[in-house]
Design a protein around this motif. Structure first.
Motif, PDB file in Angstrom:
ATOM      1  N   ARG A  38       0.880  -1.077   0.016  1.00  0.00           N
ATOM      2  CA  ARG A  38      -0.063   0.446   0.407  1.00  0.00           C
ATOM      3  C   ARG A  38       0.839   0.889  -0.194  1.00  0.00           C
ATOM      4  O   ARG A  38       1.851   1.260   0.154  1.00  0.00           O
ATOM      5  CB  ARG A  38      -0.890   0.252   0.973  1.00  0.00           C
ATOM      6  CG  ARG A  38      -1.922   1.279   1.468  1.00  0.00           C
ATOM      7  CD  ARG A  38      -2.855   1.369   2.334  1.00  0.00           C
ATOM      8  NE  ARG A  38      -3.555   2.144   2.730  1.00  0.00           N
ATOM      9  CZ  ARG A  38      -4.954   2.284   1.644  1.00  0.00           C
ATOM     10  NH1 ARG A  38      -5.636   1.198   1.827  1.00  0.00           N
ATOM     11  NH2 ARG A  38      -5.751   3.148   1.910  1.00  0.00           N
ATOM     12  N   GLU A  39       0.670   2.208  -1.209  1.00  0.00           N
ATOM     13  CA  GLU A  39       1.244   3.605  -0.729  1.00  0.00           C
ATOM     14  C   GLU A  39       0.347   4.060   0.345  1.00  0.00           C
ATOM     15  O   GLU A  39      -0.952   4.608   0.206  1.00  0.00           O
ATOM     16  CB  GLU A  39       0.739   4.099  -1.989  1.00  0.00           C
ATOM     17  CG  GLU A  39       1.517   3.728  -3.482  1.00  0.00           C
ATOM     18  CD  GLU A  39       1.130   4.190  -4.514  1.00  0.00           C
ATOM     19  OE1 GLU A  39       0.366   5.503  -4.354  1.00  0.00           O
ATOM     20  OE2 GLU A  39       1.031   3.451  -5.797  1.00  0.00           O
TER      21      GLU A  39
ATOM     22  N   TRP B 167      -3.528  -1.372  15.109  1.00  0.00           N
ATOM     23  CA  TRP B 167      -3.144  -0.946  13.211  1.00  0.00           C
ATOM     24  C   TRP B 167      -2.937  -3.343  12.920  1.00  0.00           C
ATOM     25  O   TRP B 167      -3.731  -3.132  11.829  1.00  0.00           O
ATOM     26  CB  TRP B 167      -1.988  -0.710  13.063  1.00  0.00           C
ATOM     27  CG  TRP B 167      -1.150  -1.149  12.766  1.00  0.00           C
ATOM     28  CD1 TRP B 167       0.133  -0.747  14.010  1.00  0.00           C
ATOM     29  CD2 TRP B 167       0.265  -1.599  12.078  1.00  0.00           C
ATOM     30  NE1 TRP B 167       1.364  -1.171  13.716  1.00  0.00           N
ATOM     31  CE2 TRP B 167       0.674  -1.818  12.594  1.00  0.00           C
ATOM     32  CE3 TRP B 167      -0.467  -2.321  11.167  1.00  0.00           C
ATOM     33  CZ2 TRP B 167       2.433  -2.827  11.823  1.00  0.00           C
ATOM     34  CZ3 TRP B 167       0.463  -3.167   9.997  1.00  0.00           C
ATOM     35  CH2 TRP B 167       1.760  -3.067  10.557  1.00  0.00           C
ATOM     36  N   THR B 168      -2.514  -3.626  14.036  1.00  0.00           N
ATOM     37  CA  THR B 168      -2.222  -5.031  13.299  1.00  0.00           C
ATOM     38  C   THR B 168      -3.408  -5.835  13.707  1.00  0.00           C
ATOM     39  O   THR B 168      -4.676  -6.438  14.800  1.00  0.00           O
ATOM     40  CB  THR B 168      -1.589  -5.975  13.840  1.00  0.00           C
ATOM     41  OG1 THR B 168       0.025  -5.024  13.211  1.00  0.00           O
ATOM     42  CG2 THR B 168      -0.803  -7.036  13.083  1.00  0.00           C
TER      43      THR B 168
ATOM     44  N   LEU C  65      -3.016  -2.717   6.945  1.00  0.00           N
ATOM     45  CA  LEU C  65      -2.142  -0.935   6.045  1.00  0.00           C
ATOM     46  C   LEU C  65      -3.548  -0.441   5.755  1.00  0.00           C
ATOM     47  O   LEU C  65      -2.875   1.042   5.756  1.00  0.00           O
ATOM     48  CB  LEU C  65      -1.356  -1.749   5.115  1.00  0.00           C
ATOM     49  CG  LEU C  65      -0.187  -2.661   4.362  1.00  0.00           C
ATOM     50  CD1 LEU C  65       0.032  -3.113   3.282  1.00  0.00           C
ATOM     51  CD2 LEU C  65       0.706  -2.012   5.182  1.00  0.00           C
ATOM     52  N   ARG C  66      -4.025  -0.700   5.959  1.00  0.00           N
ATOM     53  CA  ARG C  66      -5.114   0.939   5.294  1.00  0.00           C
ATOM     54  C   ARG C  66      -5.206   1.069   7.258  1.00  0.00           C
ATOM     55  O   ARG C  66      -5.120   2.584   7.365  1.00  0.00           O
ATOM     56  CB  ARG C  66      -7.012   0.187   5.187  1.00  0.00           C
ATOM     57  CG  ARG C  66      -7.476   1.164   4.933  1.00  0.00           C
ATOM     58  CD  ARG C  66      -9.091   0.373   5.013  1.00  0.00           C
ATOM     59  NE  ARG C  66      -9.161  -0.396   6.439  1.00  0.00           N
ATOM     60  CZ  ARG C  66     -10.147  -1.263   6.942  1.00  0.00           C
ATOM     61  NH1 ARG C  66     -11.067  -1.382   5.842  1.00  0.00           N
ATOM     62  NH2 ARG C  66      -9.896  -1.373   8.322  1.00  0.00           N
ATOM     63  N   ASP C  67      -5.647   0.070   7.651  1.00  0.00           N
ATOM     64  CA  ASP C  67      -5.695   0.637   9.630  1.00  0.00           C
ATOM     65  C   ASP C  67      -3.884   2.038   9.696  1.00  0.00           C
ATOM     66  O   ASP C  67      -4.493   2.808  10.235  1.00  0.00           O
ATOM     67  CB  ASP C  67      -5.580  -0.118  10.527  1.00  0.00           C
ATOM     68  CG  ASP C  67      -7.392  -0.516   9.836  1.00  0.00           C
ATOM     69  OD1 ASP C  67      -8.001  -0.270   9.049  1.00  0.00           O
ATOM     70  OD2 ASP C  67      -7.403  -2.153  10.768  1.00  0.00           O
TER      71      ASP C  67
ATOM     72  N   THR D 269      -1.889   9.290   9.907  1.00  0.00           N
ATOM     73  CA  THR D 269      -2.383  10.155   9.112  1.00  0.00           C
ATOM     74  C   THR D 269      -3.520  10.495   9.466  1.00  0.00           C
ATOM     75  O   THR D 269      -3.803  12.026   9.995  1.00  0.00           O
ATOM     76  CB  THR D 269      -3.125  10.041   7.512  1.00  0.00           C
ATOM     77  OG1 THR D 269      -4.723   8.472   7.655  1.00  0.00           O
ATOM     78  CG2 THR D 269      -2.271  10.105   5.984  1.00  0.00           C
ATOM     79  N   GLU D 270      -4.533  10.407  10.536  1.00  0.00           N
ATOM     80  CA  GLU D 270      -5.041  11.282  11.370  1.00  0.00           C
ATOM     81  C   GLU D 270      -4.450  11.372  12.187  1.00  0.00           C
ATOM     82  O   GLU D 270      -5.065  12.734  12.662  1.00  0.00           O
ATOM     83  CB  GLU D 270      -5.852   9.697  11.967  1.00  0.00           C
ATOM     84  CG  GLU D 270      -7.226   9.544  11.282  1.00  0.00           C
ATOM     85  CD  GLU D 270      -7.918   8.534  11.666  1.00  0.00           C
ATOM     86  OE1 GLU D 270      -8.341   8.145  12.607  1.00  0.00           O
ATOM     87  OE2 GLU D 270      -9.222   8.470  10.856  1.00  0.00           O
ATOM     88  N   GLU D 271      -3.400  11.115  12.072  1.00  0.00           N
ATOM     89  CA  GLU D 271      -2.529  11.666  14.334  1.00  0.00           C
ATOM     90  C   GLU D 271      -1.783  12.652  13.420  1.00  0.00           C
ATOM     91  O   GLU D 271      -1.602  13.368  14.192  1.00  0.00           O
ATOM     92  CB  GLU D 271      -1.886  10.213  14.304  1.00  0.00           C
ATOM     93  CG  GLU D 271      -0.388  10.172  15.461  1.00  0.00           C
ATOM     94  CD  GLU D 271       0.477   9.283  15.479  1.00  0.00           C
ATOM     95  OE1 GLU D 271       2.091   9.856  15.453  1.00  0.00           O
ATOM     96  OE2 GLU D 271       0.154   8.473  16.210  1.00  0.00           O
ATOM     97  N   GLN D 272      -1.213  12.615  12.014  1.00  0.00           N
ATOM     98  CA  GLN D 272      -0.428  13.798  10.739  1.00  0.00           C
ATOM     99  C   GLN D 272      -1.263  14.738  11.412  1.00  0.00           C
ATOM    100  O   GLN D 272      -0.955  16.211  11.200  1.00  0.00           O
ATOM    101  CB  GLN D 272      -0.640  13.067   9.630  1.00  0.00           C
ATOM    102  CG  GLN D 272       0.229  14.475   9.412  1.00  0.00           C
ATOM    103  CD  GLN D 272       1.865  14.181   9.717  1.00  0.00           C
ATOM    104  OE1 GLN D 272       2.275  13.639  10.103  1.00  0.00           O
ATOM    105  NE2 GLN D 272       2.848  15.261   9.258  1.00  0.00           N
TER     106      GLN D 272
END
Length: 152
Positions: free
Chosen positions: A9-10, A31-32, A138-140, A146-149
């Motif tokens: 995943r990118e 996340w896993t 990978l999605r999670d 990105t939410e943390e960012q």
């Protein structure tokens, strides 16, 4: 080994940022898929986390509790984390890689192993389930980072 599944995943963040989070066993349950707990049960020879360290995970997979220990076979942050099962209901090797990509990071998880003996007949079903779980992982991972960012 009966299965060999790789999912990529990118992720629109630098490899160093993605790897820092994903390679830290303390975040495994965040996340896993299926991992309920993760604990560093044997530090690396030089202390802390690295080659030779062991992480004990408790997970749920296909409705069953699975306890297993992964030993770090290779640790090359921010590019690679390779772990092999030393205690598990089935042999397994899990490899995380994080490579630079024009849009950030190309993250990949590869799982090799799976059921042996008579259960190897179920390998295609097992492989599909592993692929689905890794895709969600990978999605999670991307969503969490990105939410943390965005929240900084």
């Amino acid at each position: 080994m009966t299965i060999d599944v790789t999912v990529r995943r990118e992720i629109p963040l630098p490899p160093e940022q993605v790897a820092l989070y994903a390679m830290d066993w303390r975040h495994d349950a965040e996340w896993t898929q299926g991992i309920r707990t993760a604990e560093l049960t044997r530090p690396a020879d030089g202390g802390g986390f690295g080659t030779g360290a062991e992480v004990t995970r408790t997970a749920r997979f296909l409705g069953r509790r699975i306890d297993y220990v992964l030993r770090v076979a290779a640790y090359e942050p921010p590019r690679l984390l390779d772990m092999v099962s030393v205690v598990a209901p089935m042999p397994m090797r899990v490899t995380y890689s994080f490579d630079p990509h024009p849009r950030g990071t190309l993250a990949a998880i590869r799982v090799r192993g799976g059921p042996g003996g008579p259960l190897r007949l179920a390998a295609p079903l097992f492989a599909r389930q592993v692929r689905s779980s890794l895709t969600k992982d990978l999605r999670d991972l991307e969503r969490r980072l990105t939410e943390e960012q965005g929240g900084l």
